[in-house]
Scaffold this motif. Structure first.
Motif, PDB file in Angstrom:
ATOM      1  N   GLN A 293      -4.592   1.254 -23.017  1.00 23.04           N
ATOM      2  CA  GLN A 293      -5.345   2.497 -22.859  1.00 23.04           C
ATOM      3  C   GLN A 293      -6.163   2.521 -21.566  1.00 23.04           C
ATOM      4  N   SER A 294      -7.001   1.490 -21.377  1.00 18.49           N
ATOM      5  CA  SER A 294      -7.721   1.471 -20.111  1.00 18.49           C
ATOM      6  C   SER A 294      -7.057   0.458 -19.203  1.00 18.49           C
ATOM      7  N   PRO A 295      -6.951   0.798 -17.924  1.00 18.02           N
ATOM      8  CA  PRO A 295      -6.284  -0.098 -16.976  1.00 18.02           C
ATOM      9  C   PRO A 295      -6.934  -1.477 -17.043  1.00 18.02           C
ATOM     10  N   ASN A 296      -6.132  -2.513 -17.159  1.00 13.97           N
ATOM     11  CA  ASN A 296      -6.708  -3.863 -17.240  1.00 13.97           C
ATOM     12  C   ASN A 296      -5.994  -4.844 -16.320  1.00 13.97           C
ATOM     13  N   PRO A 297      -6.011  -4.544 -14.998  1.00 12.54           N
ATOM     14  CA  PRO A 297      -5.387  -5.508 -14.082  1.00 12.54           C
ATOM     15  C   PRO A 297      -6.150  -6.828 -14.115  1.00 12.54           C
ATOM     16  N   PHE A 298      -5.444  -7.908 -13.802  1.00 13.59           N
ATOM     17  CA  PHE A 298      -6.109  -9.203 -13.725  1.00 13.59           C
ATOM     18  C   PHE A 298      -6.927  -9.269 -12.441  1.00 13.59           C
ATOM     19  N   PRO A 299      -8.010 -10.040 -12.452  1.00  9.61           N
ATOM     20  CA  PRO A 299      -8.812 -10.167 -11.225  1.00  9.61           C
ATOM     21  C   PRO A 299      -8.128 -11.070 -10.209  1.00  9.61           C
ATOM     22  N   MET A 300      -6.968 -10.613  -9.751  1.00 10.66           N
ATOM     23  CA  MET A 300      -6.243 -11.371  -8.726  1.00 10.66           C
ATOM     24  C   MET A 300      -5.568 -10.369  -7.807  1.00 10.66           C
TER      25      MET A 300
ATOM     26  N   SER B 260       9.325  -3.307  -8.518  1.00  6.68           N
ATOM     27  CA  SER B 260       8.473  -2.838  -9.615  1.00  6.68           C
ATOM     28  C   SER B 260       7.429  -1.855  -9.104  1.00  6.68           C
ATOM     29  N   LEU B 261       6.827  -2.184  -7.965  1.00  4.83           N
ATOM     30  CA  LEU B 261       5.822  -1.276  -7.414  1.00  4.83           C
ATOM     31  C   LEU B 261       6.453   0.057  -7.019  1.00  4.83           C
ATOM     32  N   LYS B 262       7.678  -0.018  -6.501  1.00  5.14           N
ATOM     33  CA  LYS B 262       8.360   1.227  -6.134  1.00  5.14           C
ATOM     34  C   LYS B 262       8.634   2.058  -7.371  1.00  5.14           C
ATOM     35  N   LYS B 263       9.130   1.400  -8.414  1.00  9.00           N
ATOM     36  CA  LYS B 263       9.412   2.131  -9.650  1.00  9.00           C
ATOM     37  C   LYS B 263       8.154   2.755 -10.225  1.00  9.00           C
ATOM     38  N   ALA B 264       7.027   2.092 -10.021  1.00  9.43           N
ATOM     39  CA  ALA B 264       5.772   2.616 -10.545  1.00  9.43           C
ATOM     40  C   ALA B 264       5.106   3.579  -9.564  1.00  9.43           C
ATOM     41  N   SER B 265       5.843   3.992  -8.535  1.00 11.02           N
ATOM     42  CA  SER B 265       5.340   4.922  -7.510  1.00 11.02           C
ATOM     43  C   SER B 265       4.023   4.465  -6.900  1.00 11.02           C
ATOM     44  N   LEU B 266       3.906   3.189  -6.691  1.00  9.41           N
ATOM     45  CA  LEU B 266       2.653   2.690  -6.122  1.00  9.41           C
ATOM     46  C   LEU B 266       2.883   2.000  -4.787  1.00  9.41           C
ATOM     47  N   TYR B 267       4.149   1.685  -4.512  1.00  6.40           N
ATOM     48  CA  TYR B 267       4.445   0.831  -3.372  1.00  6.40           C
ATOM     49  C   TYR B 267       3.865   1.367  -2.059  1.00  6.40           C
ATOM     50  N   ASP B 268       4.115   2.646  -1.777  1.00  3.52           N
ATOM     51  CA  ASP B 268       3.671   3.185  -0.492  1.00  3.52           C
ATOM     52  C   ASP B 268       2.162   3.095  -0.309  1.00  3.52           C
ATOM     53  N   GLU B 269       1.433   3.205  -1.416  1.00  2.00           N
ATOM     54  CA  GLU B 269      -0.027   3.172  -1.304  1.00  2.00           C
ATOM     55  C   GLU B 269      -0.566   1.762  -1.089  1.00  2.00           C
ATOM     56  N   VAL B 270       0.175   0.755  -1.496  1.00  3.26           N
ATOM     57  CA  VAL B 270      -0.398  -0.595  -1.451  1.00  3.26           C
ATOM     58  C   VAL B 270       0.396  -1.578  -0.602  1.00  3.26           C
ATOM     59  N   LYS B 271       1.472  -1.116   0.026  1.00  6.69           N
ATOM     60  CA  LYS B 271       2.368  -2.094   0.655  1.00  6.69           C
ATOM     61  C   LYS B 271       1.695  -2.932   1.741  1.00  6.69           C
ATOM     62  N   ASP B 272       0.635  -2.396   2.353  1.00  2.00           N
ATOM     63  CA  ASP B 272      -0.038  -3.164   3.403  1.00  2.00           C
ATOM     64  C   ASP B 272      -1.147  -4.055   2.873  1.00  2.00           C
TER      65      ASP B 272
ATOM     66  N   GLY C 109      -8.773   3.935 -10.429  1.00  2.00           N
ATOM     67  CA  GLY C 109      -8.342   3.842 -11.824  1.00  2.00           C
ATOM     68  C   GLY C 109      -6.879   4.204 -12.010  1.00  2.00           C
ATOM     69  N   GLY C 110      -6.467   5.302 -11.376  1.00  2.00           N
ATOM     70  CA  GLY C 110      -5.083   5.734 -11.496  1.00  2.00           C
ATOM     71  C   GLY C 110      -4.123   4.729 -10.885  1.00  2.00           C
ATOM     72  N   GLN C 111      -4.529   4.190  -9.739  1.00  2.00           N
ATOM     73  CA  GLN C 111      -3.682   3.165  -9.107  1.00  2.00           C
ATOM     74  C   GLN C 111      -3.610   1.918  -9.975  1.00  2.00           C
ATOM     75  N   GLN C 112      -4.758   1.565 -10.573  1.00  2.00           N
ATOM     76  CA  GLN C 112      -4.768   0.392 -11.448  1.00  2.00           C
ATOM     77  C   GLN C 112      -3.801   0.578 -12.613  1.00  2.00           C
ATOM     78  N   GLN C 113      -3.781   1.789 -13.178  1.00  2.00           N
ATOM     79  CA  GLN C 113      -2.905   2.016 -14.316  1.00  2.00           C
ATOM     80  C   GLN C 113      -1.440   1.957 -13.878  1.00  2.00           C
ATOM     81  N   ARG C 114      -1.146   2.505 -12.683  1.00  2.00           N
ATOM     82  CA  ARG C 114       0.234   2.394 -12.206  1.00  2.00           C
ATOM     83  C   ARG C 114       0.589   0.942 -11.911  1.00  2.00           C
ATOM     84  N   LEU C 115      -0.432   0.172 -11.459  1.00  2.00           N
ATOM     85  CA  LEU C 115      -0.191  -1.263 -11.258  1.00  2.00           C
ATOM     86  C   LEU C 115       0.144  -1.930 -12.598  1.00  2.00           C
TER      87      LEU C 115
END
Ligand SMILES: Nc1ncnc2c1ncn2[C@@H]1O[C@H](COP(=O)(O)OP(=O)(O)OP(=O)(O)O)[C@@H](O)[C@H]1O
Ligand SMILES: [Mg+2]
Lengths: 283, 253
Positions: free
Chosen positions: B94-101, B129-141, B152-158
């Motif tokens: 429910q809430s984005p829970n990326p690991f602190p890494m 995986s990042l591409k499939k989650a539509s996040l790659y372009d935002e984080v590739k660098d 928050g939205g990026q975290q959830q896509r992550l």
């Protein structure tokens, strides 16, 4: 506020007092024994009446503390992990109270235990390998006593930080197909690492400053460094604690100089370790 | 057990208790392969609980007791190793829970736990995986940056990328957009629309429009029971049960 100010000024007064006492051997003339040489003090390896060199015991102090830390830290971390994550509730509650108890035992008791049991064991281990020990008093006994004293401190604080790792992180890891063990090491220990590191820093401080128990098992070697763990050794604290039984004069005052060095070392270690801790947290 | 390729999950006479609390009551349900199924219903009716049954996350709660059977691709999940089941049935919380890494390490976490060590392979998996989650372009660098620095939205896509990286067949999503703003929400919805070509998706949502927009099938829950389940268009246009109608028209809940 007021209490804080009182505490802070008390610390300043204590440090200042020790510092003034500590520099006196190098500037004042003591009737009959003159004054001590600062250069010899800092670079000397031998400690006898009139000949005060601390470099050897300084190395001993750091050496023994380092070994004790390297051994006690993993044991403590795994114990904390076991208590919080693996053991059934009742077992973990009883281990926890034992550890709390161990943390509250005065160091003289650990010293007695060291003299009676650890020295004996070390002596026999030495015999086994044909190594002569001074009745078991040795660097090894000192390290073992330090380890036993550090473990409760490090474990207790590690427990708090392991408990603080968020459940949703643990669930996320398991839901990704990680095993329980992988989760414990990669998420729980990793998530608790800054608290664990703080625990280690506290343990190191305790080991560096431990005098009573160490004095009872180290054997007080005259020269150092004593890197062979089966040899007798001497630390900064044991030097302050024993050996010279006057209550004034150069022999007496020079122990304050050792105290200044010890305070400096503890400060330096803690600053260094805290810097490392901050670097770890940034990662 | 009949050999049925059409369904990823078949749930039979499932009853679940947390202690004395009878939370799921006699659930029978099939989840179609390669479709989006939505669980809707008022708070506390057991949607998340049923979702957690499907990847055996309820095993983590001592007080949870489950009766009845759940089959995943015709295998009773109780006979599967939960670790193996969870690599096939991924979950987004429910809430984005990326690991602190780092972003990279987050996505590589599952594959690494599954024993993949080769750097090139990992990089490949993370990128896809990042591409499939539509996040790659935002984080590739900034793959090496800490994931907690993302929005928050990026975290959830992550978290979705992280779930995709273990190459699951099913993805469970428990209100994946409830902590997000409308723009981030619509991004996730678009993403689900793309993902449904490759994965079976089960999504819990409180948002009726969302269920209507993105799902093929909908199940309506009330007090631990499935009141009605069917094709989403049907269920929303023509609810068979009065309670379903009341709920989707907003008369209660
Ligand atoms: N780990 C747990 N231990 C005990 N009871 C639980 C646990 N998880 C859920 N419950 C209970 O089970 C019932 C169903 O909860 P669940 O979270 O499945 O509802 P939900 O439909 O997902 O609600 P929401 O829409 O608010 O998320 C509730 O009464 C809740 O209190
Ligand atoms: Mg829920």
């Amino acid at each position: 506020m007021v209490i804080g100010l009182v505490a802070a000024s008390a610390i300043v007064i204590i440090v200042l007092f020790i510092f003034i006492k500590g520099i006196s051997p190098f500037i004042n003339d003591y009737q009959g024994s003159g004054n001590a040489s600062l250069l010899k003090f800092i670079t000397g390896f031998t400690w006898t009446a009139g000949n005060y060199g601390i470099l050897g015991m300084l190395i001993n102090t750091l050496y023994l503390t380092l070994i004790a830390t390297l051994v006690s830290s993993p044991i403590s971390i795994l114990t904390a992990l076991f208590i919080v994550r693996i053991a059934p509730k009742r077992l973990s509650a009883s281990i926890k109270s034992v550890i709390e108890l161990l943390a509250s035992i005065p160091s003289i008791i650990y010293g007695l235990f060291g003299m009676a049991v650890i020295n004996f064991v070390v002596k026999n281990i030495g015999n086994l390998f044909n190594i002569q020990t001074a009745g078991g008093t040795s660097g090894l006994s000192t390290v073992i006593v330090l380890i036993i004293m550090m473990i409760p401190t490090i474990t207790m604080i590690s427990i708090t930080s392991v408990e603080a790792v968020r459940q949703d992180q643990i669930h996320a890891s398991l839901a990704l197909g990680a095993t329980k063990a992988q989760t414990d090491f990669k998420i729980v220990i990793n998530g608790a690492k800054s608290g664990i590191f703080a625990a280690i820093i506290l343990g190191v401080g305790r080991a560096l400053g431990e005098a009573t128990a160490v004095s009872m098992v180290c054997g007080n070697a005259i020269t150092g460094p004593n890197l062979n763990l089966f040899d007798i050794t001497r630390t900064l604290t044991s030097t302050m604690m024993l050996g010279l039984h006057e209550s004034s004069g150069l022999d007496y005052d020079i122990r304050f100089s050792v105290g200044v060095v010890l305070m400096f070392i503890i400060l330096l270690t803690s600053v260094t370790l805290n810097a490392i801790k901050r670097m770890l947290e940034k990662k | 057990m009949e050999n049925n390729q059409e369904y990823d999950f078949i749930i039979k006479n499932l009853n679940l208790h947390y202690g004395d609390n009878h939370v799921l009551k006699d659930i029978n349900m099939e989840i179609k392969h390669s479709r989006v199924t939505a669980f809707i219903g008022p708070s506390g009716c057991g949607k998340s609980t049923l979702l957690r049954c499907l990847n055996r996350m309820n095993d983590l709660y001592d007080i949870c007791r489950i009766d009845g059977d759940i089959f995943y691709k015709n295998i009773n999940i109780n006979e599967m190793n939960p670790v193996e089941l969870r690599t096939k049935v991924g979950m987004v919380f429910q809430s984005p829970n990326p690991f602190p890494m780092s972003i990279f390490d987050n996505v590589a976490y599952g594959p690494r736990c599954n024993g993949i060590k080769d750097k090139a392979t990992l990089k490949e998996i993370v990128t896809t995986s990042l591409k499939k989650a539509s996040l790659y372009d935002e984080v590739k660098d900034r793959l090496k940056d800490n994931a907690l620095g993302l929005s928050g939205g990026q975290q959830q896509r992550l978290c979705i990328a992280r779930a995709i990286a273990i190459q699951p067949e099913v993805i469970l999503m428990d209100e994946p957009t409830s902590a997000l703003d409308p723009i981030a929400t619509s991004k996730i919805e678009e993403l689900i629309d793309e993902l449904k070509q490759d994965y079976t998706i089960i999504i819990v949502t409180h948002n009726m429009q969302q269920a209507a927009r993105i799902s093929d099938y909908t199940a309506f829950f009330l007090l631990g029971e499935v009141i009605e389940m069917g094709e989403t268009s049907e269920l929303f246009a023509n609810p068979q049960n009065e309670k379903t109608e009341d709920y989707i028209t907003g008369r209660f809940g």
